[in-house]
Scaffold this motif. Structure first.
Motif, PDB file in Angstrom:
ATOM      1  N   PHE A  62      41.551  38.993  51.846  1.00  0.00           N
ATOM      2  CA  PHE A  62      41.643  40.323  52.453  1.00  0.00           C
ATOM      3  C   PHE A  62      42.321  40.315  53.822  1.00  0.00           C
ATOM      4  O   PHE A  62      42.632  41.381  54.356  1.00  0.00           O
ATOM      5  N   SER A  63      42.569  39.149  54.391  1.00  0.00           N
ATOM      6  CA  SER A  63      43.155  39.079  55.734  1.00  0.00           C
ATOM      7  C   SER A  63      44.657  38.825  55.701  1.00  0.00           C
ATOM      8  O   SER A  63      45.382  39.305  56.581  1.00  0.00           O
ATOM      9  N   GLU A  64      45.154  38.081  54.709  1.00  0.00           N
ATOM     10  CA  GLU A  64      46.577  37.772  54.645  1.00  0.00           C
ATOM     11  C   GLU A  64      47.343  38.890  53.951  1.00  0.00           C
ATOM     12  O   GLU A  64      46.968  39.319  52.862  1.00  0.00           O
ATOM     13  N   TYR A  65      48.437  39.324  54.561  1.00  0.00           N
ATOM     14  CA  TYR A  65      49.229  40.437  54.021  1.00  0.00           C
ATOM     15  C   TYR A  65      49.766  40.119  52.635  1.00  0.00           C
ATOM     16  O   TYR A  65      49.736  40.967  51.743  1.00  0.00           O
ATOM     17  N   SER A  66      50.258  38.900  52.433  1.00  0.00           N
ATOM     18  CA  SER A  66      50.849  38.524  51.154  1.00  0.00           C
ATOM     19  C   SER A  66      49.846  38.582  50.015  1.00  0.00           C
ATOM     20  O   SER A  66      50.220  38.758  48.857  1.00  0.00           O
ATOM     21  N   LEU A  67      48.573  38.443  50.326  1.00  0.00           N
ATOM     22  CA  LEU A  67      47.523  38.539  49.312  1.00  0.00           C
ATOM     23  C   LEU A  67      46.985  39.964  49.222  1.00  0.00           C
ATOM     24  O   LEU A  67      46.743  40.486  48.131  1.00  0.00           O
ATOM     25  N   ARG A  68      46.800  40.589  50.391  1.00  0.00           N
ATOM     26  CA  ARG A  68      46.209  41.927  50.441  1.00  0.00           C
ATOM     27  C   ARG A  68      47.111  42.975  49.805  1.00  0.00           C
ATOM     28  O   ARG A  68      46.623  43.942  49.203  1.00  0.00           O
ATOM     29  N   ILE A  69      48.432  42.784  49.896  1.00  0.00           N
ATOM     30  CA  ILE A  69      49.347  43.778  49.333  1.00  0.00           C
ATOM     31  C   ILE A  69      49.216  43.864  47.820  1.00  0.00           C
ATOM     32  O   ILE A  69      49.484  44.899  47.218  1.00  0.00           O
ATOM     33  N   GLY A  70      48.759  42.760  47.200  1.00  0.00           N
ATOM     34  CA  GLY A  70      48.554  42.783  45.761  1.00  0.00           C
ATOM     35  C   GLY A  70      47.491  43.792  45.348  1.00  0.00           C
ATOM     36  O   GLY A  70      47.619  44.442  44.308  1.00  0.00           O
ATOM     37  N   ILE A  71      46.455  43.945  46.158  1.00  0.00           N
ATOM     38  CA  ILE A  71      45.397  44.921  45.865  1.00  0.00           C
ATOM     39  C   ILE A  71      45.950  46.331  45.987  1.00  0.00           C
ATOM     40  O   ILE A  71      45.710  47.190  45.130  1.00  0.00           O
ATOM     41  N   LYS A  72      46.718  46.581  47.050  1.00  0.00           N
ATOM     42  CA  LYS A  72      47.318  47.899  47.249  1.00  0.00           C
ATOM     43  C   LYS A  72      48.255  48.257  46.096  1.00  0.00           C
ATOM     44  O   LYS A  72      48.164  49.344  45.518  1.00  0.00           O
ATOM     45  N   ASN A  73      49.150  47.332  45.738  1.00  0.00           N
ATOM     46  CA  ASN A  73      50.089  47.599  44.652  1.00  0.00           C
ATOM     47  C   ASN A  73      49.386  47.776  43.309  1.00  0.00           C
ATOM     48  O   ASN A  73      49.838  48.552  42.463  1.00  0.00           O
ATOM     49  N   THR A  74      48.293  47.065  43.116  1.00  0.00           N
ATOM     50  CA  THR A  74      47.544  47.194  41.866  1.00  0.00           C
ATOM     51  C   THR A  74      47.007  48.607  41.699  1.00  0.00           C
ATOM     52  O   THR A  74      47.089  49.197  40.610  1.00  0.00           O
ATOM     53  N   PHE A  75      46.463  49.181  42.772  1.00  0.00           N
ATOM     54  CA  PHE A  75      45.941  50.549  42.693  1.00  0.00           C
ATOM     55  C   PHE A  75      47.072  51.556  42.485  1.00  0.00           C
ATOM     56  O   PHE A  75      46.934  52.497  41.689  1.00  0.00           O
ATOM     57  N   ILE A  76      48.191  51.365  43.189  1.00  0.00           N
ATOM     58  CA  ILE A  76      49.334  52.265  42.995  1.00  0.00           C
ATOM     59  C   ILE A  76      49.804  52.201  41.553  1.00  0.00           C
ATOM     60  O   ILE A  76      50.035  53.230  40.905  1.00  0.00           O
ATOM     61  N   TYR A  77      49.942  51.000  41.046  1.00  0.00           N
ATOM     62  CA  TYR A  77      50.418  50.788  39.677  1.00  0.00           C
ATOM     63  C   TYR A  77      49.458  51.406  38.665  1.00  0.00           C
ATOM     64  O   TYR A  77      49.881  52.128  37.746  1.00  0.00           O
ATOM     65  N   ALA A  78      48.169  51.115  38.818  1.00  0.00           N
ATOM     66  CA  ALA A  78      47.181  51.598  37.850  1.00  0.00           C
ATOM     67  C   ALA A  78      47.088  53.120  37.851  1.00  0.00           C
ATOM     68  O   ALA A  78      47.053  53.755  36.790  1.00  0.00           O
ATOM     69  N   ILE A  79      47.068  53.721  39.028  1.00  0.00           N
ATOM     70  CA  ILE A  79      46.915  55.178  39.126  1.00  0.00           C
ATOM     71  C   ILE A  79      48.145  55.895  38.582  1.00  0.00           C
ATOM     72  O   ILE A  79      48.036  56.838  37.791  1.00  0.00           O
ATOM     73  N   ILE A 156      61.638  50.911  46.001  1.00  0.00           N
ATOM     74  CA  ILE A 156      61.594  51.526  44.669  1.00  0.00           C
ATOM     75  C   ILE A 156      61.339  50.536  43.539  1.00  0.00           C
ATOM     76  O   ILE A 156      61.165  50.946  42.386  1.00  0.00           O
ATOM     77  N   ALA A 157      61.303  49.235  43.852  1.00  0.00           N
ATOM     78  CA  ALA A 157      61.151  48.227  42.796  1.00  0.00           C
ATOM     79  C   ALA A 157      59.861  48.425  42.003  1.00  0.00           C
ATOM     80  O   ALA A 157      59.866  48.376  40.762  1.00  0.00           O
ATOM     81  N   LEU A 158      58.761  48.663  42.706  1.00  0.00           N
ATOM     82  CA  LEU A 158      57.479  48.838  42.018  1.00  0.00           C
ATOM     83  C   LEU A 158      57.505  50.059  41.114  1.00  0.00           C
ATOM     84  O   LEU A 158      56.991  50.021  39.988  1.00  0.00           O
ATOM     85  N   TYR A 159      58.140  51.126  41.561  1.00  0.00           N
ATOM     86  CA  TYR A 159      58.187  52.358  40.773  1.00  0.00           C
ATOM     87  C   TYR A 159      59.113  52.203  39.561  1.00  0.00           C
ATOM     88  O   TYR A 159      58.895  52.839  38.526  1.00  0.00           O
ATOM     89  N   SER A 160      60.121  51.346  39.678  1.00  0.00           N
ATOM     90  CA  SER A 160      60.981  51.054  38.528  1.00  0.00           C
ATOM     91  C   SER A 160      60.182  50.350  37.432  1.00  0.00           C
ATOM     92  O   SER A 160      60.327  50.660  36.245  1.00  0.00           O
ATOM     93  N   VAL A 161      59.319  49.415  37.839  1.00  0.00           N
ATOM     94  CA  VAL A 161      58.472  48.724  36.858  1.00  0.00           C
ATOM     95  C   VAL A 161      57.454  49.692  36.264  1.00  0.00           C
ATOM     96  O   VAL A 161      57.156  49.653  35.059  1.00  0.00           O
ATOM     97  N   ILE A 162      56.922  50.584  37.078  1.00  0.00           N
ATOM     98  CA  ILE A 162      55.955  51.574  36.601  1.00  0.00           C
ATOM     99  C   ILE A 162      56.573  52.458  35.527  1.00  0.00           C
ATOM    100  O   ILE A 162      55.963  52.717  34.481  1.00  0.00           O
ATOM    101  N   LEU A 163      57.795  52.930  35.749  1.00  0.00           N
ATOM    102  CA  LEU A 163      58.460  53.775  34.757  1.00  0.00           C
ATOM    103  C   LEU A 163      58.705  53.013  33.462  1.00  0.00           C
ATOM    104  O   LEU A 163      58.592  53.574  32.368  1.00  0.00           O
ATOM    105  N   THR A 164      59.027  51.734  33.579  1.00  0.00           N
ATOM    106  CA  THR A 164      59.208  50.902  32.387  1.00  0.00           C
ATOM    107  C   THR A 164      57.902  50.777  31.621  1.00  0.00           C
ATOM    108  O   THR A 164      57.877  50.861  30.381  1.00  0.00           O
ATOM    109  N   ASP A 165      56.814  50.568  32.336  1.00  0.00           N
ATOM    110  CA  ASP A 165      55.490  50.472  31.703  1.00  0.00           C
ATOM    111  C   ASP A 165      55.138  51.768  30.985  1.00  0.00           C
ATOM    112  O   ASP A 165      54.621  51.751  29.863  1.00  0.00           O
ATOM    113  N   VAL A 166      55.431  52.898  31.608  1.00  0.00           N
ATOM    114  CA  VAL A 166      55.142  54.195  30.987  1.00  0.00           C
ATOM    115  C   VAL A 166      55.975  54.374  29.720  1.00  0.00           C
ATOM    116  O   VAL A 166      55.477  54.833  28.687  1.00  0.00           O
ATOM    117  N   TRP A 167      57.254  53.998  29.785  1.00  0.00           N
ATOM    118  CA  TRP A 167      58.118  54.087  28.605  1.00  0.00           C
ATOM    119  C   TRP A 167      57.550  53.282  27.446  1.00  0.00           C
ATOM    120  O   TRP A 167      57.552  53.723  26.305  1.00  0.00           O
TER     121      TRP A 167
END
Length: 293
Positions: A62-79, A156-167
């Motif tokens: 929870f303290s290192e950015y490189s690890l913590r960003i994974g939690i943030k991106n996971t919620f964005i991706y899932a939602i 926009i990279a994460l959102y490109s993957v999200i659109l692919t997942d939705v497709w």
């Protein structure tokens, strides 16, 4: 009287033995590994030894950015994947349960992406989204629009993957919705039409409330799938550029591949707790809102 009780007791014991294989398999493949994972998440370990570390792995996660960003991106991706699949799946299902002549063909086309391997989809869309040779940018060029770095732009990279997942995944959501909509008695729609209800009113007053159970299934499956996603992201971006598309699963994989087994196990525990804490209350809330047909 005593004989009847004895027979009943024998039947109870006899039927209980049928549960033994299930209990053994469930305990051996789920409960025991879960307990072991909780223990080793608080250690620094390798394949031959371990050292107690307490909560250090979790603090580091929870303290290192490189690890913590994974939690943030996971919620964005899932939602986002959940919301888009719920909306587009419902709209497609409504269209495909109407009286259009080619609905069986369109149903097959919509469901087809789900039959393709996720890794294959990732490789295909990586080629389609290539910044200079990709089909998407070729189309943008023909329309006089500038090329987009779909997977190389951190924003926009994460959102490109999200659109692919939705497709890829919207077909499953559509099939679940179709099953729910076709189960609604047509009498409701006929009565609503006689009362002067428009198609839109029927959609909001009949279709949505009475296919709530299907919607709940789509929400739960899409959300949990988004929280656990790994293969599509890894095949398209590898978590890059930088850490822009890293999710919990990809971070866990990177830490494990680098030999940080305790840290990766802590990540697995974090993922398990997050899914459980969110999914179970969400499931109970959604089922309480269901309407019986």
């Amino acid at each position: 009287m005593m004989k009847g009780r004895s027979v009943k007791k024998q039947k109870s014991i006899y039927s209980g033995w049928f549960l033994a294989p299930v209990i053994i398999i469930f305990g051996g493949l789920f409960l025991l590994p879960t307990v072991i994972s909780f223990f080793f998440s608080m250690t620094v370990w390798d394949l031959t030894s371990w050292t107690w570390a307490g909560l250090d792995n979790f603090i580091q996660f929870f303290s290192e950015y490189s690890l913590r960003i994974g939690i943030k991106n996971t919620f964005i991706y899932a939602i986002l994947t959940c919301v888009l699949k719920v909306v587009f799946g419902l709209l497609l299902a409504v269209i495909l349960t109407s009286k259009i002549r080619t609905k069986n063909l369109v149903r097959s086309i919509v469901f087809f992406p789900n039959l393709i391997s996720t890794v294959a989809v990732g490789i295909i869309f990586s080629a389609l989204m290539h910044p200079s040779k990709g089909l998407f940018n070729e189309i943008l060029g023909l329309a006089g629009l500038p090329a987009i770095d779909w997977l190389g732009n951190r924003d926009i990279a994460l959102y490109s993957v999200i659109l692919t997942d939705v497709w890829k995944g919207v077909g499953v959501a559509t099939v679940i919705y179709i099953a729910g909509i076709t189960a609604i008695p047509r009498d409701y729609y006929e009565a609503a039409s006689l009362d002067g209800a428009t198609t839109i009113q029927q959609f909001f007053r009949i279709t949505i409330p009475l296919c709530r159970s299907s919607m709940n299934s789509v929400i739960i499956l899409s959300f949990i799938g988004g929280m656990r996603t790994f293969d599509l992201i890894w095949s398209m971006t590898g978590g890059g550029p930088g850490f822009a598309t890293d999710t919990l699963a990809s971070v866990i994989y990177k830490q494990y591949a680098a030999g940080f087994y305790g840290l990766s196990t802590a990540g697995n525990v974090i993922m398990f707790v997050l899914i459980a804490v969110i999914a179970f209350p969400l499931f109970n809330y959604l089922t309480s809102k269901e309407v019986e047909v």
